[in-house]
Each structure stands twice: as C-alpha cells, then as structure tokens.
Design a protein around this motif. Structure first.
Motif, PDB file in Angstrom:
ATOM      1  N   VAL A 129      34.029  42.552  46.947  1.00 47.59           N
ATOM      2  CA  VAL A 129      33.684  42.778  45.534  1.00 47.59           C
ATOM      3  C   VAL A 129      34.159  41.597  44.696  1.00 47.59           C
ATOM      4  CG1 VAL A 129      34.190  44.229  43.519  1.00 47.59           C
ATOM      5  CG2 VAL A 129      33.686  45.293  45.713  1.00 47.59           C
ATOM      6  N   LEU A 130      35.406  41.168  44.952  1.00 43.04           N
ATOM      7  CA  LEU A 130      35.962  40.050  44.177  1.00 43.04           C
ATOM      8  C   LEU A 130      35.146  38.775  44.391  1.00 43.04           C
ATOM      9  CD1 LEU A 130      39.796  40.523  44.701  1.00 43.04           C
ATOM     10  CD2 LEU A 130      38.567  40.678  42.554  1.00 43.04           C
ATOM     11  N   ALA A 131      34.666  38.613  45.649  1.00 40.59           N
ATOM     12  CA  ALA A 131      33.929  37.383  45.964  1.00 40.59           C
ATOM     13  C   ALA A 131      32.614  37.297  45.196  1.00 40.59           C
ATOM     14  CB  ALA A 131      33.670  37.293  47.461  1.00 40.59           C
ATOM     15  N   VAL A 132      31.935  38.445  45.000  1.00 41.28           N
ATOM     16  CA  VAL A 132      30.624  38.389  44.330  1.00 41.28           C
ATOM     17  C   VAL A 132      30.720  38.575  42.814  1.00 41.28           C
ATOM     18  CG1 VAL A 132      29.335  39.137  46.352  1.00 41.28           C
ATOM     19  CG2 VAL A 132      30.134  40.848  44.731  1.00 41.28           C
ATOM     20  N   MET A 133      31.929  38.871  42.336  1.00 44.34           N
ATOM     21  CA  MET A 133      32.067  39.104  40.891  1.00 44.34           C
ATOM     22  C   MET A 133      31.838  37.831  40.088  1.00 44.34           C
ATOM     23  SD  MET A 133      35.328  41.558  40.347  1.00 44.34           S
ATOM     24  CE  MET A 133      35.516  41.265  38.602  1.00 44.34           C
ATOM     25  N   ASP A 134      31.183  37.985  38.924  1.00 43.97           N
ATOM     26  CA  ASP A 134      30.990  36.838  38.035  1.00 43.97           C
ATOM     27  C   ASP A 134      32.280  36.527  37.295  1.00 43.97           C
ATOM     28  OD1 ASP A 134      28.441  36.295  38.626  1.00 43.97           O
ATOM     29  OD2 ASP A 134      27.563  37.507  37.024  1.00 43.97           O
ATOM     30  N   GLU A 135      33.071  37.582  37.091  1.00 44.63           N
ATOM     31  CA  GLU A 135      34.325  37.405  36.373  1.00 44.63           C
ATOM     32  C   GLU A 135      35.340  36.728  37.286  1.00 44.63           C
ATOM     33  OE1 GLU A 135      34.264  38.363  33.412  1.00 44.63           O
ATOM     34  OE2 GLU A 135      32.874  40.019  33.201  1.00 44.63           O
ATOM     35  N   GLN A 144      55.785  34.511  40.468  1.00 43.51           N
ATOM     36  CA  GLN A 144      54.815  33.575  39.869  1.00 43.51           C
ATOM     37  C   GLN A 144      54.070  32.769  40.930  1.00 43.51           C
ATOM     38  OE1 GLN A 144      56.204  31.441  36.466  1.00 43.51           O
ATOM     39  NE2 GLN A 144      57.358  33.194  35.746  1.00 43.51           N
ATOM     40  N   GLU A 145      53.711  33.466  42.007  1.00 46.06           N
ATOM     41  CA  GLU A 145      52.866  32.866  43.038  1.00 46.06           C
ATOM     42  C   GLU A 145      51.512  33.553  42.994  1.00 46.06           C
ATOM     43  OE1 GLU A 145      56.229  32.042  46.451  1.00 46.06           O
ATOM     44  OE2 GLU A 145      55.059  33.881  46.455  1.00 46.06           O
ATOM     45  N   VAL A 146      50.463  32.784  43.255  1.00 44.01           N
ATOM     46  CA  VAL A 146      49.109  33.354  43.231  1.00 44.01           C
ATOM     47  C   VAL A 146      48.918  34.209  44.489  1.00 44.01           C
ATOM     48  CG1 VAL A 146      46.658  32.777  43.343  1.00 44.01           C
ATOM     49  CG2 VAL A 146      48.179  31.498  41.842  1.00 44.01           C
ATOM     50  N   VAL A 147      48.446  35.432  44.291  1.00 46.03           N
ATOM     51  CA  VAL A 147      48.202  36.329  45.423  1.00 46.03           C
ATOM     52  C   VAL A 147      46.700  36.394  45.708  1.00 46.03           C
ATOM     53  CG1 VAL A 147      48.557  38.656  46.313  1.00 46.03           C
ATOM     54  CG2 VAL A 147      50.192  37.690  44.710  1.00 46.03           C
ATOM     55  N   VAL A 148      45.916  36.486  44.636  1.00 47.84           N
ATOM     56  CA  VAL A 148      44.453  36.559  44.782  1.00 47.84           C
ATOM     57  C   VAL A 148      43.822  35.568  43.794  1.00 47.84           C
ATOM     58  CG1 VAL A 148      42.410  38.012  44.453  1.00 47.84           C
ATOM     59  CG2 VAL A 148      44.460  39.002  45.457  1.00 47.84           C
ATOM     60  N   ALA A 164      44.363  28.894  47.413  1.00 48.30           N
ATOM     61  CA  ALA A 164      45.257  29.231  46.296  1.00 48.30           C
ATOM     62  C   ALA A 164      46.340  30.263  46.633  1.00 48.30           C
ATOM     63  CB  ALA A 164      44.422  29.700  45.114  1.00 48.30           C
ATOM     64  N   PRO A 165      46.033  31.337  47.418  1.00 48.33           N
ATOM     65  CA  PRO A 165      47.073  32.340  47.666  1.00 48.33           C
ATOM     66  C   PRO A 165      48.338  31.722  48.257  1.00 48.33           C
ATOM     67  CG  PRO A 165      44.958  33.190  48.350  1.00 48.33           C
ATOM     68  CD  PRO A 165      44.750  31.750  48.016  1.00 48.33           C
ATOM     69  N   GLY A 166      49.480  32.128  47.673  1.00 51.10           N
ATOM     70  CA  GLY A 166      50.770  31.624  48.157  1.00 51.10           C
ATOM     71  C   GLY A 166      51.263  30.419  47.365  1.00 51.10           C
ATOM     72  N   ARG A 167      50.358  29.827  46.555  1.00 45.67           N
ATOM     73  CA  ARG A 167      50.790  28.638  45.807  1.00 45.67           C
ATOM     74  C   ARG A 167      51.323  29.029  44.429  1.00 45.67           C
ATOM     75  NH1 ARG A 167      46.317  24.240  45.989  1.00 45.67           N
ATOM     76  NH2 ARG A 167      47.870  23.183  44.723  1.00 45.67           N
ATOM     77  N   ARG A 222      58.206  49.264  38.185  1.00 41.25           N
ATOM     78  CA  ARG A 222      58.592  47.879  37.895  1.00 41.25           C
ATOM     79  C   ARG A 222      57.361  46.998  38.068  1.00 41.25           C
ATOM     80  NH1 ARG A 222      63.611  48.215  41.576  1.00 41.25           N
ATOM     81  NH2 ARG A 222      61.899  47.898  43.022  1.00 41.25           N
ATOM     82  N   VAL A 223      57.261  45.935  37.265  1.00 43.23           N
ATOM     83  CA  VAL A 223      56.090  45.047  37.358  1.00 43.23           C
ATOM     84  C   VAL A 223      56.145  44.286  38.674  1.00 43.23           C
ATOM     85  CG1 VAL A 223      54.976  43.026  36.376  1.00 43.23           C
ATOM     86  CG2 VAL A 223      55.828  44.811  34.880  1.00 43.23           C
ATOM     87  N   SER A 224      55.106  44.466  39.493  1.00 45.32           N
ATOM     88  CA  SER A 224      55.096  43.746  40.766  1.00 45.32           C
ATOM     89  C   SER A 224      54.101  42.582  40.739  1.00 45.32           C
ATOM     90  CB  SER A 224      54.726  44.698  41.897  1.00 45.32           C
ATOM     91  OG  SER A 224      53.435  45.209  41.683  1.00 45.32           O
ATOM     92  N   ALA A 225      53.143  42.637  39.820  1.00 47.73           N
ATOM     93  CA  ALA A 225      52.163  41.544  39.739  1.00 47.73           C
ATOM     94  C   ALA A 225      51.424  41.612  38.403  1.00 47.73           C
ATOM     95  CB  ALA A 225      51.159  41.660  40.877  1.00 47.73           C
ATOM     96  N   ALA A 226      50.754  40.518  38.073  1.00 48.48           N
ATOM     97  CA  ALA A 226      49.904  40.502  36.872  1.00 48.48           C
ATOM     98  C   ALA A 226      48.487  40.148  37.301  1.00 48.48           C
ATOM     99  CB  ALA A 226      50.407  39.461  35.882  1.00 48.48           C
ATOM    100  N   VAL A 227      47.505  40.809  36.666  1.00 52.43           N
ATOM    101  CA  VAL A 227      46.094  40.522  36.963  1.00 52.43           C
ATOM    102  C   VAL A 227      45.471  39.876  35.730  1.00 52.43           C
ATOM    103  CG1 VAL A 227      43.884  41.476  37.695  1.00 52.43           C
ATOM    104  CG2 VAL A 227      45.982  42.632  38.316  1.00 52.43           C
TER     105      VAL A 227
END
Ligand code: ADP
Length: 477
Positions: A129-135, A144-148, A164-167, A222-227
């Motif tokens: 789904v994420l791959a085909v999304m326009d957004e 503060q590492e990129v997960v997705v 990008a993931p892990g950076r 607790r905040v585990s990630a930000a989208v």
C-alpha cells in the motif's frame, strides 16, 4: 533373520564378557584366601550370576520401557516387575507431565507460527500500500532513525527510499523545518497531529507540500515513533491557477460582446440613433454580438462537458465525404462575400468513419470558418479527404492561402482562449474554436489534429479520424 542372529551373537558376547569380568573380580577380591583354580571357578560362577541378574533387569526394564512408550499409562506400571513399580510410577508421572507440557508448547509454537505469518502478510500488505501511495510517508523512531520511507517520500525528499531505513533522520530529510516538526511532535508526547505547509528544495525546483505529522504510541502510551505524511501541492496549485486563468479569460471574452451590446442598447435608449439606418446598424451589432456570446457559451459548455466525460455522443457510421460537402455548403456564403474560392477535393475512396456526425461537422465548419476569417479577400480555400489504410483512418485537410500562423504561436494555438495577438483586429473570435476541435477529434474520436503553416503564405489544418468499428452510443450521465 540376519538382525536376530547379530543381536543373539552380541548378547552372547556381552554375557561371556560379563561372566569373565565377574570371575576376575571375585578372584582378585578373594585372591589371598583360596587357590587360584577354585578362585577362577568361583569368579566365573559369580560373574555368570551377575550377568544373568543384569540380563533379567535389562529385559524387565526393556519390556517396561516398550510398554511405556506404547501406552504411557498405569498399564505400563503394572507390567513392570514388582520391585521396579515405585520407580516406574514416578517415571510415568514425570513423563505424563512432560507430555502435557510438550503438547502445550506445540500448541503455543503453532499459535506463534500463525501469528508470525499473519504479521508477515500484514507487513507485506502495508508495504504494498505504501509503495503505490501518491502521498509520501516517512516513519521515524524515538532514536530519530528512519524506519519507513515509501517510494513517494523518496521522490519528494530526493533520496533512495530503499536505503533509507536505519539511517538518521538528518541524512534523509534535508529540510530543517520538516525535521523540526517531526522532532517537536515526538517531544510533545501526545497523540495530537501537526500540520504545516512547506517548500521542499530550493529555487525553481522547490516543491510546495503539506506535512501532517503524528505520533505512534506503544502499549505504555509512550511515543515510539512519528509518522509524517507529505502531500505534494504542485498539481493542486496548477489546477487552481488554471481555474483562475480560465475564469479571468472567460470573463474577459464574455465582457467584450456584452460591452458592445450595452453601448448599442444605451444609444438606442437615449435616442442617439436618429435615423433608421443607424438604428439598423445598432440592431445588426447587437445580433452579431448575441450570436458571438451564444457561440462562446456553447463552446465553453461543450469543452467542459467533454473534459468531464459527460458529453452525449451519438456514434454511428459517418461518411466524412458528405460531412465535408455539407460544411462547404454552410461556409460558402461567407467565402463568396470575401471573393474567396472554396472547394472540396475528395478522394474517391471509402471515407466512412465511426463517430458523431454533428460533432465532426462542427470541427470542419470551425476550421473552414477560420480559414475564411484569416484569409484575405480573393484567397483560395481547399478541403481535402483521403483514407490512410495503413493507419486505418481518414485524413482531412483544410488549406488556405491566408495570413499563416507565426511559429511562436503554433504550439499554443489549440489552447483555450489562445489567439494570435495581431489577428484580433482581423476578425472577431472566442479563442475556443480550435480547442473544441481538438477535444472533439482527440478526446471523443481518438484521432489526431495538427497544422502546418508558413507566415504570410497560409495554413493547413488537418485531422484524422479512425475508421474503427461502430460502438454503442455513450449516454450522458
Ligand atoms: P477564434 O474564435 O479566435 O477564431 P479559434 O480557437 O478558432 O478562435 O482560433 C484561435 C486563433 O488561431 C485565432 O484567433 C487566430 O489567431 C488563429 N487562427 C485560427 N485559424 C487560423 C487560420 N486559418 N489562419 C491564421 N490564423 C488562424
């Protein structure tokens, strides 16, 4: 048979070895008290007894084990020799408890396997789904590492989305405002969503986008990630600009005929037109401008209907030869008024196409009317038609010996409201005729339209319509 023989031989060897070992042991223990032959005999006798005893124990426990393996119940205990029963009972209890635990573990293992498979397929679906999304979607963890980073985010942030993931966030997001919003949203430790409009990149390449940033909380809140979801506003802004340009051009075009009509009406009302001749002139202007206004509104409506896909198309088999002849008859009076010659040069081949007869007539009439308008008196206009069997279409051309079109204007001539600046004085128009022609030919009939022109020498507008098969008419929504 061979196995039984081997087993018997092995048992006999073990038995003999045990007897000899027992004999030696007894001889050694009593070595000092008896003469050695008696000692060896007694030893062999003791060894034999010990071997027999061991064999009996081995046999009984073997039988017991076999029973246990097949049943694992009290039966197994009962089958054991009496002296072995307490131990057997304990053993059976232990084994039964172990069996229960083993079953529980197996169930749990199966359960975990199913959950892992469900989670894996959920992850795959989310990735698809994420791959085909326009957004553009970017997920950043608490470190503060990129997960997705989906493909759209890669494009918008000019980075390799797969790497990008892990950076670190700072490696992937160059824009400091976006980084700040993401970090601040995580620091706020709340479920609230922040929105901001940003310009990603610099100068002419900058992309306007809207960022929506929210937090993902873990089970302990607790905040585990930000989208961060980034919406590219470029297309919307282009459309908004096109709309406002259209409204301003349309209002301008509508105001021109309205202004002359109002001036004429005012003069008539004020009695400024004293004689009948002047009044006739005013009535004539009002009539012409009313027709122009009606044409403008009709063209605007037709274009927007075609663009919206709601135009009613009466698709039938159309003889383009007859359509061209009818168009020539319609425009003939205007051409004669300017002393122009107008004639059709039709190839004697099958000129049938699949299309909407009235719409195709409108295209030819528009092209011929332009040819008459932008060709000086005494000029020559020829309309041609031929079939192109290779491309399976009919080719129509409208050639004039008129003003021609400046090369700088050729590419824009089919745009809405586009008119060659210097020709506005030559003839009145709406600047919508050619745009409507293009829509009818390309959008409605799947053909092509174009032109060749030499400034001062004349123009040749052409279009093609596929021969195609006759389709069922499409009814407007
Ligand atoms: P209009 O109502 O102004 O004729 P069109 O969309 O039909 O609107 O044409 C757009 C412009 O293209 C015209 O205003 C004119 O400047 C130019 N044009 C169209 N046809 C010709 C032609 N045959 N020769 C020269 N210029 C032409």
């Amino acid at each position: 048979m061979f196995q039984t023989l081997t087993r018997t031989m092995l048992s006999a060897t073990a038995f003999t070895a045990a007897a000899v070992a027992g004999g030696c042991l007894v001889s050694w223990l009593l070595g000092s008290a008896m003469p050695w032959p008696s000692l060896v005999g007694a030893g062999i006798a003791a060894g034999t007894m010990a071997a027999v005893a061991l064999a009996v124990v081995a046999r009984s426990s073997g039988a017991f084990r076999a029973r246990l393996e097949s049943t694992r119940t009290a039966e197994a205990v009962a089958s054991a020799p009496r002296w072995l029963r307490p131990t057997a009972r304990t053993l059976v209890g232990c084994l039964e408890r172990m069996a229960v635990r083993e079953d529980a573990w197996k169930t749990r293992e199966r359960d975990l396997e199913i959950r892992a498979r469900v989670a894996e397929s959920g992850r795959e679906q989310a990735e698809a789904v994420l791959a085909v999304m326009d957004e553009a979607v970017l997920v950043v963890n608490e470190f503060q590492e990129v997960v997705v980073c989906n493909a759209a985010a890669g494009r918008l942030l000019s980075c390799d989305s797969e790497a990008a993931p892990g950076r670190p966030l700072s490696d992937i997001v160059q824009d400091s405002t976006l980084r700040r919003i993401i970090v601040e949203t995580m620091d706020a430790q709340s479920t609230g969503v922040r929105q901001a409009e940003l310009m990603l990149g610099e100068g002419a390449d900058a992309i306007a986008c809207e960022a929506t940033v929210g937090c993902i909380l873990d089970q302990k809140d607790r905040v585990s990630a930000a989208v961060a979801v980034l919406h590219d506003l470029t297309r919307e802004r282009e459309i908004a600009q096109m709309k406002s340009e259209f409204v301003s051009k349309a209002s301008h075009e509508l105001r021109t005929p309205l202004s002359s009509m109002r001036a004429c009406v005012e003069m008539l009302v004020d009695g400024e037109a004293q004689d009948e001749g002047t009044r006739e002139d005013f009535y004539g202007i009002i009539q012409t401008e009313t027709e122009r206004l009606a044409r403008l509104v009709d063209n605007m409506l037709n274009i927007s209907r075609i663009e919206a896909g709601i135009i009613e198309i009466d698709r039938t088999r159309v003889d383009l030869g007859s359509v061209l002849e009818q168009a020539v008859r319609t425009i003939e009076p205007q051409a004669s008024e300017k002393g122009q010659t107008l004639h059709a040069d039709l190839s004697p081949v099958d000129l049938n196409v699949s299309g909407d007869c009235d719409m195709l007539l409108q295209v030819v009439v528009n092209l011929l009317s332009n040819a008459v308008k932008y060709t000086p008196e005494g000029g020559r206009i020829v309309v041609t038609a031929d079939s192109d069997n290779l491309a399976r279409c009919v080719h129509v051309g409208v050639q004039d010996t008129g003003l021609g079109i400046p090369p700088a204007d050729v590419d824009r001539i089919f745009e809405k409201f586009y008119r060659v600046e210097n020709y506005k004085r030559v003839a009145k128009g709406t600047g919508l005729g050619l745009n409507l022609c293009r829509h009818i030919v390309e959008t409605v009939h799947g053909g092509q339209i174009g032109l060749e022109s030499t400034l001062g020498m004349g123009s040749r507008f052409w279009f093609t319509v596929p021969m195609g098969r006759v389709e069922a008419p499409r009814v407007a929504a």
